[in-house]
Design a protein around this motif. Sequence first.
Motif, PDB file in Angstrom:
ATOM      1  N   LEU A  60      18.702 -14.294 -34.758  1.00 59.62           N
ATOM      2  CA  LEU A  60      17.309 -14.234 -34.326  1.00 59.62           C
ATOM      3  C   LEU A  60      16.870 -12.812 -34.040  1.00 59.62           C
ATOM      4  O   LEU A  60      17.685 -11.938 -33.704  1.00 59.62           O
ATOM      5  CB  LEU A  60      17.126 -15.070 -33.054  1.00 59.62           C
ATOM      6  CG  LEU A  60      17.598 -16.524 -33.097  1.00 59.62           C
ATOM      7  CD1 LEU A  60      17.388 -17.172 -31.735  1.00 59.62           C
ATOM      8  CD2 LEU A  60      16.871 -17.307 -34.181  1.00 59.62           C
ATOM      9  N   SER A  61      15.573 -12.580 -34.150  1.00 57.05           N
ATOM     10  CA  SER A  61      15.004 -11.313 -33.712  1.00 57.05           C
ATOM     11  C   SER A  61      15.270 -11.139 -32.219  1.00 57.05           C
ATOM     12  O   SER A  61      15.249 -12.110 -31.448  1.00 57.05           O
ATOM     13  CB  SER A  61      13.499 -11.289 -33.979  1.00 57.05           C
ATOM     14  OG  SER A  61      12.869 -10.262 -33.243  1.00 57.05           O
ATOM     15  N   MET A  62      15.499  -9.911 -31.810  1.00 57.40           N
ATOM     16  CA  MET A  62      15.728  -9.637 -30.390  1.00 57.40           C
ATOM     17  C   MET A  62      14.477  -9.914 -29.555  1.00 57.40           C
ATOM     18  O   MET A  62      14.548  -9.934 -28.330  1.00 57.40           O
ATOM     19  CB  MET A  62      16.180  -8.185 -30.210  1.00 57.40           C
ATOM     20  CG  MET A  62      17.522  -7.859 -30.857  1.00 57.40           C
ATOM     21  SD  MET A  62      18.905  -8.730 -30.086  1.00 57.40           S
ATOM     22  CE  MET A  62      19.047  -7.822 -28.545  1.00 57.40           C
ATOM     23  N   ARG A  63      13.344 -10.136 -30.223  1.00 54.54           N
ATOM     24  CA  ARG A  63      12.090 -10.437 -29.525  1.00 54.54           C
ATOM     25  C   ARG A  63      11.711 -11.916 -29.639  1.00 54.54           C
ATOM     26  O   ARG A  63      10.580 -12.291 -29.330  1.00 54.54           O
ATOM     27  CB  ARG A  63      10.967  -9.551 -30.068  1.00 54.54           C
ATOM     28  CG  ARG A  63      11.201  -8.065 -29.806  1.00 54.54           C
ATOM     29  CD  ARG A  63      10.207  -7.189 -30.555  1.00 54.54           C
ATOM     30  NE  ARG A  63      10.461  -5.767 -30.318  1.00 54.54           N
ATOM     31  CZ  ARG A  63      11.395  -5.066 -30.944  1.00 54.54           C
ATOM     32  NH1 ARG A  63      12.157  -5.649 -31.837  1.00 54.54           N
ATOM     33  NH2 ARG A  63      11.570  -3.777 -30.679  1.00 54.54           N
ATOM     34  N   HIS A  64      12.633 -12.724 -30.075  1.00 53.89           N
ATOM     35  CA  HIS A  64      12.336 -14.155 -30.208  1.00 53.89           C
ATOM     36  C   HIS A  64      12.005 -14.742 -28.838  1.00 53.89           C
ATOM     37  O   HIS A  64      12.692 -14.452 -27.850  1.00 53.89           O
ATOM     38  CB  HIS A  64      13.533 -14.887 -30.815  1.00 53.89           C
ATOM     39  CG  HIS A  64      13.213 -16.256 -31.323  1.00 53.89           C
ATOM     40  ND1 HIS A  64      12.917 -17.310 -30.488  1.00 53.89           N
ATOM     41  CD2 HIS A  64      13.126 -16.746 -32.589  1.00 53.89           C
ATOM     42  CE1 HIS A  64      12.683 -18.391 -31.210  1.00 53.89           C
ATOM     43  NE2 HIS A  64      12.793 -18.076 -32.488  1.00 53.89           N
ATOM     44  N   PRO A  65      10.965 -15.582 -28.745  1.00 55.07           N
ATOM     45  CA  PRO A  65      10.555 -16.136 -27.441  1.00 55.07           C
ATOM     46  C   PRO A  65      11.640 -16.902 -26.705  1.00 55.07           C
ATOM     47  O   PRO A  65      11.649 -16.919 -25.467  1.00 55.07           O
ATOM     48  CB  PRO A  65       9.384 -17.063 -27.816  1.00 55.07           C
ATOM     49  CG  PRO A  65       8.864 -16.532 -29.093  1.00 55.07           C
ATOM     50  CD  PRO A  65      10.043 -15.971 -29.818  1.00 55.07           C
ATOM     51  N   ILE A  66      12.576 -17.517 -27.431  1.00 56.96           N
ATOM     52  CA  ILE A  66      13.605 -18.327 -26.764  1.00 56.96           C
ATOM     53  C   ILE A  66      14.545 -17.469 -25.922  1.00 56.96           C
ATOM     54  O   ILE A  66      15.217 -17.961 -25.006  1.00 56.96           O
ATOM     55  CB  ILE A  66      14.407 -19.145 -27.801  1.00 56.96           C
ATOM     56  CG1 ILE A  66      15.128 -20.313 -27.098  1.00 56.96           C
ATOM     57  CG2 ILE A  66      15.400 -18.274 -28.556  1.00 56.96           C
ATOM     58  CD1 ILE A  66      15.771 -21.296 -28.053  1.00 56.96           C
ATOM     59  N   LEU A  67      14.584 -16.159 -26.187  1.00 61.01           N
ATOM     60  CA  LEU A  67      15.467 -15.256 -25.440  1.00 61.01           C
ATOM     61  C   LEU A  67      14.860 -14.793 -24.122  1.00 61.01           C
ATOM     62  O   LEU A  67      15.566 -14.243 -23.280  1.00 61.01           O
ATOM     63  CB  LEU A  67      15.813 -14.030 -26.295  1.00 61.01           C
ATOM     64  CG  LEU A  67      16.404 -14.292 -27.682  1.00 61.01           C
ATOM     65  CD1 LEU A  67      16.658 -12.973 -28.400  1.00 61.01           C
ATOM     66  CD2 LEU A  67      17.691 -15.101 -27.577  1.00 61.01           C
ATOM     67  N   THR A  68      13.561 -15.058 -23.937  1.00 59.32           N
ATOM     68  CA  THR A  68      12.874 -14.608 -22.726  1.00 59.32           C
ATOM     69  C   THR A  68      13.488 -15.243 -21.482  1.00 59.32           C
ATOM     70  O   THR A  68      13.639 -16.459 -21.403  1.00 59.32           O
ATOM     71  CB  THR A  68      11.376 -14.961 -22.788  1.00 59.32           C
ATOM     72  OG1 THR A  68      10.813 -14.367 -23.957  1.00 59.32           O
ATOM     73  CG2 THR A  68      10.652 -14.460 -21.566  1.00 59.32           C
ATOM     74  N   GLY A  69      13.845 -14.414 -20.525  1.00 62.11           N
ATOM     75  CA  GLY A  69      14.395 -14.919 -19.271  1.00 62.11           C
ATOM     76  C   GLY A  69      15.884 -15.185 -19.279  1.00 62.11           C
ATOM     77  O   GLY A  69      16.457 -15.522 -18.230  1.00 62.11           O
ATOM     78  N   LEU A  70      16.534 -15.049 -20.428  1.00 62.14           N
ATOM     79  CA  LEU A  70      17.978 -15.278 -20.474  1.00 62.14           C
ATOM     80  C   LEU A  70      18.725 -14.082 -19.879  1.00 62.14           C
ATOM     81  O   LEU A  70      18.202 -12.970 -19.819  1.00 62.14           O
ATOM     82  CB  LEU A  70      18.443 -15.509 -21.913  1.00 62.14           C
ATOM     83  CG  LEU A  70      17.865 -16.725 -22.640  1.00 62.14           C
ATOM     84  CD1 LEU A  70      18.525 -16.875 -24.016  1.00 62.14           C
ATOM     85  CD2 LEU A  70      18.042 -17.995 -21.817  1.00 62.14           C
ATOM     86  N   ALA A  71      19.946 -14.318 -19.441  1.00 62.69           N
ATOM     87  CA  ALA A  71      20.769 -13.243 -18.891  1.00 62.69           C
ATOM     88  C   ALA A  71      21.037 -12.181 -19.947  1.00 62.69           C
ATOM     89  O   ALA A  71      20.939 -12.441 -21.158  1.00 62.69           O
ATOM     90  CB  ALA A  71      22.088 -13.818 -18.372  1.00 62.69           C
ATOM     91  N   ASP A  72      21.359 -10.968 -19.483  1.00 59.45           N
ATOM     92  CA  ASP A  72      21.638  -9.879 -20.416  1.00 59.45           C
ATOM     93  C   ASP A  72      22.711 -10.293 -21.420  1.00 59.45           C
ATOM     94  O   ASP A  72      23.688 -10.970 -21.064  1.00 59.45           O
ATOM     95  CB  ASP A  72      22.112  -8.640 -19.656  1.00 59.45           C
ATOM     96  CG  ASP A  72      20.981  -7.991 -18.858  1.00 59.45           C
ATOM     97  OD1 ASP A  72      19.803  -8.280 -19.155  1.00 59.45           O
ATOM     98  OD2 ASP A  72      21.294  -7.205 -17.936  1.00 59.45           O
ATOM     99  N   PRO A  73      22.549  -9.879 -22.661  1.00 56.91           N
ATOM    100  CA  PRO A  73      23.498 -10.315 -23.691  1.00 56.91           C
ATOM    101  C   PRO A  73      24.783  -9.506 -23.690  1.00 56.91           C
ATOM    102  O   PRO A  73      24.888  -8.464 -23.042  1.00 56.91           O
ATOM    103  CB  PRO A  73      22.710 -10.073 -24.983  1.00 56.91           C
ATOM    104  CG  PRO A  73      21.887  -8.854 -24.663  1.00 56.91           C
ATOM    105  CD  PRO A  73      21.486  -9.035 -23.209  1.00 56.91           C
ATOM    106  N   VAL A  74      25.742  -9.989 -24.470  1.00 58.56           N
ATOM    107  CA  VAL A  74      26.978  -9.257 -24.733  1.00 58.56           C
ATOM    108  C   VAL A  74      26.839  -8.560 -26.081  1.00 58.56           C
ATOM    109  O   VAL A  74      26.400  -9.177 -27.071  1.00 58.56           O
ATOM    110  CB  VAL A  74      28.187 -10.209 -24.755  1.00 58.56           C
ATOM    111  CG1 VAL A  74      29.446  -9.460 -25.193  1.00 58.56           C
ATOM    112  CG2 VAL A  74      28.395 -10.843 -23.392  1.00 58.56           C
ATOM    113  N   PHE A  75      27.172  -7.292 -26.122  1.00 56.37           N
ATOM    114  CA  PHE A  75      27.132  -6.534 -27.376  1.00 56.37           C
ATOM    115  C   PHE A  75      28.366  -6.878 -28.197  1.00 56.37           C
ATOM    116  O   PHE A  75      29.494  -6.643 -27.774  1.00 56.37           O
ATOM    117  CB  PHE A  75      27.091  -5.039 -27.067  1.00 56.37           C
ATOM    118  CG  PHE A  75      27.186  -4.156 -28.276  1.00 56.37           C
ATOM    119  CD1 PHE A  75      26.366  -4.362 -29.378  1.00 56.37           C
ATOM    120  CD2 PHE A  75      28.077  -3.104 -28.305  1.00 56.37           C
ATOM    121  CE1 PHE A  75      26.450  -3.543 -30.489  1.00 56.37           C
ATOM    122  CE2 PHE A  75      28.167  -2.267 -29.400  1.00 56.37           C
ATOM    123  CZ  PHE A  75      27.351  -2.492 -30.508  1.00 56.37           C
TER     124      PHE A  75
END
Length: 323
Positions: A60-75
Motif C-alpha cells: 500500500l501507499s504510505m498515505r493509504h487511509p487505513i494506516l491513519t492512527g496505526l502505531a509506528d511501523p517496522v522498517f
Amino acid sequence: MQLSETVTFGGSSLDRAAEMRGDAPKLKALTDSDASRAVLFWRGKPLVAASDDGLTLAKLSMRHPILTGLADPVFLGRESEGTGYFAYELRGWVPEGLDEAALQEFLDQSEQTHPALTEGQHFAELRAVMTRVDARDAELAATGKAILGWHATHGFCAACGVKSDIFMAGWQRICPVCKTHHFPRTDPVVIMLVTRGNSVLLGRSPHWPDGMYSLLAGFIEPGETMEAAVRREVYEEAGIRIGHVRYLASQPWAFPSSLMLGCTGEALTHEITLDPVELEDALWITREELMEVFAGRRTDILPARKGAIAQFLLSNWLADRGE
C-alpha cells in the motif's frame, strides 16, 4: 545461488539496510517517499492481493487511509532503486461475521476483507499462501510477521518490568527506566532428514491432520550444539541412535519465531521406541514408497506441507540432490 537458498522464505536477498535504522532523517525521507510501500498485517496475517500471476503481497501507499492512527511501523528494508518497505499492524478491527474457530484450525483457510481496501485484497494465513507468492514477497511477509509478533509479546522490560519503547525502527525495544536494550527473539530448531540405507524416518504429532507425516524436529537447548541437538531429539522421540550429522539448509519460520536448521543424520540403529507425548507414530519409509506418497498414490501417508523445509529436504533427497 545454492540450492539450499531456494527454500521458501529464503533466497530473496532483501537489502535490510540496517545502517538506516538509527538514522532518523534518512528513515523519515524514505517513509515520506512516494515510492515506499506499506505491508499490512492483521492478527499476523499479511494482506495479499489477487494478480494475473496468482497472488502477491499487497503493498500500500504510505498515505493509504487505513494506516491513519496505526502505531509506528517496522522498517523491513529497501529495493536498489530506493523503494522502502514498512510493516504495519492493523489493530482494533473485527471483521463482520468473523469465525474465530476458523482462525484456530491447523491451517487457517479463512480470508478477511476490510471495507477500506480494494477488491481482491484480503488477509490470509501465511502458511496457506507462502508457495503462491514470489521469493521477495515471502521474505517481506515472514519478516514482518515475525518482528510484529515479537513486539506484541515482548512489550515490557525483562529486567525491571517497565513498559519498553520501540527503538531502532522497530528492531529493538529499550527500557525508559533501566535503559536495557531488548532484541528480537529467534529460536533455533533442528529438523532432521534421518536416513538408514534406502529409508528415511518420518513421524507425526498427535494434533496433525490424519495421515500427515513429516521429519522429526526439536528446539536446540542452551549450551547445545546443532549436532548434539539432532542426536538428542531423535533418540528422545524415536529411540534411534544417530552417528554422523551434516547441515543442509535453513529456513526462517515465523510461526512464531523459529529458524529451522535442516540437517541430515545417519541412523546407527533401526528399532523405533516412541515417546508418546511427542509423537503419535513414527516409521521408516523407503525412497520408492516415498515417491508414491509424493505422487499422491497413497492415502495412508500424506507428505509434509508444500513450502515447509521438511518437504524441501525430502523432495531433494528423492531427487538425490545435494546442497
